[in-house]
Scaffold this motif. Structure first.
Motif, mmCIF file in Angstrom:
data_model
loop_
_atom_site.group_PDB
_atom_site.id
_atom_site.type_symbol
_atom_site.label_atom_id
_atom_site.label_comp_id
_atom_site.label_asym_id
_atom_site.label_seq_id
_atom_site.Cartn_x
_atom_site.Cartn_y
_atom_site.Cartn_z
ATOM 1 N N ASP A 1 39.608 35.099 35.120
ATOM 2 C CA ASP A 1 38.393 35.011 35.932
ATOM 3 C C ASP A 1 38.697 34.861 37.421
ATOM 4 N N GLU B 1 35.458 39.109 22.340
ATOM 5 C CA GLU B 1 35.646 40.516 22.695
ATOM 6 C C GLU B 1 37.082 40.821 23.150
ATOM 7 N N LEU B 2 37.898 39.804 23.377
ATOM 8 C CA LEU B 2 39.268 40.028 23.823
ATOM 9 C C LEU B 2 40.061 40.830 22.789
ATOM 10 N N ARG C 1 36.636 31.517 22.269
ATOM 11 C CA ARG C 1 35.972 31.489 23.571
ATOM 12 C C ARG C 1 35.449 32.876 23.966
ATOM 13 N N ARG C 2 36.265 33.899 23.706
ATOM 14 C CA ARG C 2 35.906 35.257 24.117
ATOM 15 C C ARG C 2 36.217 36.221 22.973
ATOM 16 N N ARG D 1 37.289 22.861 31.898
ATOM 17 C CA ARG D 1 37.704 23.674 30.749
ATOM 18 C C ARG D 1 38.605 22.870 29.808
ATOM 19 N N LEU E 1 42.339 32.119 30.419
ATOM 20 C CA LEU E 1 40.958 32.520 30.700
ATOM 21 C C LEU E 1 40.588 32.266 32.155
ATOM 22 N N PRO F 1 36.987 45.390 27.306
ATOM 23 C CA PRO F 1 37.422 44.029 26.997
ATOM 24 C C PRO F 1 38.869 43.812 27.441
ATOM 25 N N GLU G 1 43.095 28.180 27.873
ATOM 26 C CA GLU G 1 42.143 27.939 28.965
ATOM 27 C C GLU G 1 42.743 28.325 30.317
#
Length: 394
Positions: free
Chosen positions: A356, A47-48, A44-45, A381, A352, A21, A349
């Motif tokens: 990506d 697992e971060l 949003r995530r 986003r 993130l 992660p 955002e």
């Protein structure tokens, strides 16, 4: 040639690292904007691996509890690191092994202001994002060589989201841009703290960067003047000039031939009247004084909190571009139910998106998202964050 078991071991280790992660260090993470960034990242995530960094261990523990409670996800990982970001060695050590560093401590003035970005670049941190305001900071940051770090400056709501909206509005206009106007409104700071009051007070002192007759300039004694009423969807708000950098940076990026302006207003209306009177009587050099601006912020914060309880929270921004060759114009409007959350969500955002789609170098939002595909991606986003109550371009 390595033996098969050793080769498999190396392969498994590489896959484990690749699938681990991502880790995110939030400098200023114990503040109200910092926790808003952390909350949105984890929503949003989940697992971060989030680390809130700040100078107070007590505030750090409280912030971590707040984030965990609001996210309400068992998988959410949020820790705390006691850190003074102005300490170059400590900042460099904190960046080691991080996938992203987010700097929301501010204000971005004074000594050692570039330490987080310098540390991220030196440690080759893949992603760096901040919410910088002063043009001097931006100029110094952009002079740094970031070959392995995707660094994005001014990555909040305004500046940030607003810069991208301006580029999108100009794209839809499809003609050379003459004038560019950024108008912002906030009612209630959402407990975002005295630091935002410090920044606002300080902004009444220095010259205002903007474009006049197609030329970049800095207008003295302009902040807090040039009042007007700005129309939002269902909202008419008084708006006064303030030294937001996007009036200059985005105006230059779009090569406007006329003038640019950035301004903001607040509620209740009495605050605008008070500010107008204070700007008229208080010497400009006082506003640029750290002692005066911070002292005024500490004095006014209880009053702001009381009025916030009555006016609630609201955030709105409008960006207008007009054509240099016709009578056409395009407006972009976004509204949100919370200033604090909108800034935190927008910053998150951007983080993130960079995780990506990293693009090494130090850039502003209008530069990073100049092309249509990445701009559409980030606008999708930014315009769909929880609490958004309105969004349109055109």
């Amino acid at each position: 040639m390595p033996k098969l078991p050793a080769l498999l071991c190396c392969t498994c280790t590489a896959l484990t690292l690749a699938l681990a992660p991502p880790s995110v260090l939030i400098v200023g993470g114990t503040g109200r904007i910092g926790t808003a960034v952390a909350i949105h990242l984890l929503q949003r995530r989940p697992e971060l691996q989030i680390t809130l960094a700040g100078r107070s261990a007590e505030r750090g523990r409280a912030a971590a509890v707040e984030v965990a409670a609001e996210v309400a996800a068992e998988a959410a990982d949020c820790g705390f690191l006691e850190l003074d970001y102005r300490d170059a060695a400590a900042m460099r050590a904190a960046c080691e092994g991080q996938d992203a560093v987010v700097h929301v401590a501010g204000p971005f003035v004074g000594q050692n202001k570039l330490e987080p970005l310098k540390a991220a670049i030196a440690s080759e941190t893949p992603v760096y994002v901040d919410v910088s305001d002063p043009l001097e900071y931006i100029d110094e940051a952009k002079a740094l060589d970031a070959r392995k770090t995707s660094a994005l400056l001014c990555a909040g709501a305004f500046p940030g989201f607003s810069n991208v909206l301006a580029v999108e509005a100009a794209h839809l206009l499809g003609e050379p841009v003459k004038d560019l106007n950024f108008s912002y409104f906030t009612a209630g700071l959402g407990g975002s703290g005295a630091i935002n009051l410090d920044i606002t007070n300080y902004g009444f002192g220095p010259p205002v960067p903007r474009i006049v007759a197609g030329e970049a300039t800095r207008t003295e004694n302009y902040a807090g003047t040039d009042f007007g009423t700005i129309a939002y969807d269902g909202l008419n708000a008084e708006c006064w000039a303030w030294p937001f950098p996007e009036a200059a940076t985005t105006g230059e990026f779009l090569k406007i031939t006329g003038s640019s302006r950035a301004g903001m207003g607040t509620a209740p209306a009495i605050w605008n009247t008070v500010l107008r009177l204070m700007v008229a009587v208080v010497p400009r050099k006082w506003w640029s004084s750290k002692r005066f601006s911070e002292g005024l912020a500490r004095f006014s914060e209880p009053l702001v909190r009381v009025t916030d309880a009555f006016v609630g929270e609201a955030h709105a921004m409008r960006v207008d571009v007009s054509s240099a060759t016709s009578e056409r114009s395009v407006a972009a409007v976004q509204r949100h139910d919370s200033f604090r959350r909108c800034v935190g969500q927008s910053c998150a955002e951007f983080v993130l998106d960079a995780l990506d789609q990293a693009t090494p170098g130090v850039a502003l939002p209008e530069e990073r998202y100049a092309d249509r595909a990445p701009r559409e991606r980030i606008l999708a986003r930014l315009s769909t964050t929880p609490g958004t109550t309105g969004y349109r371009v055109g």
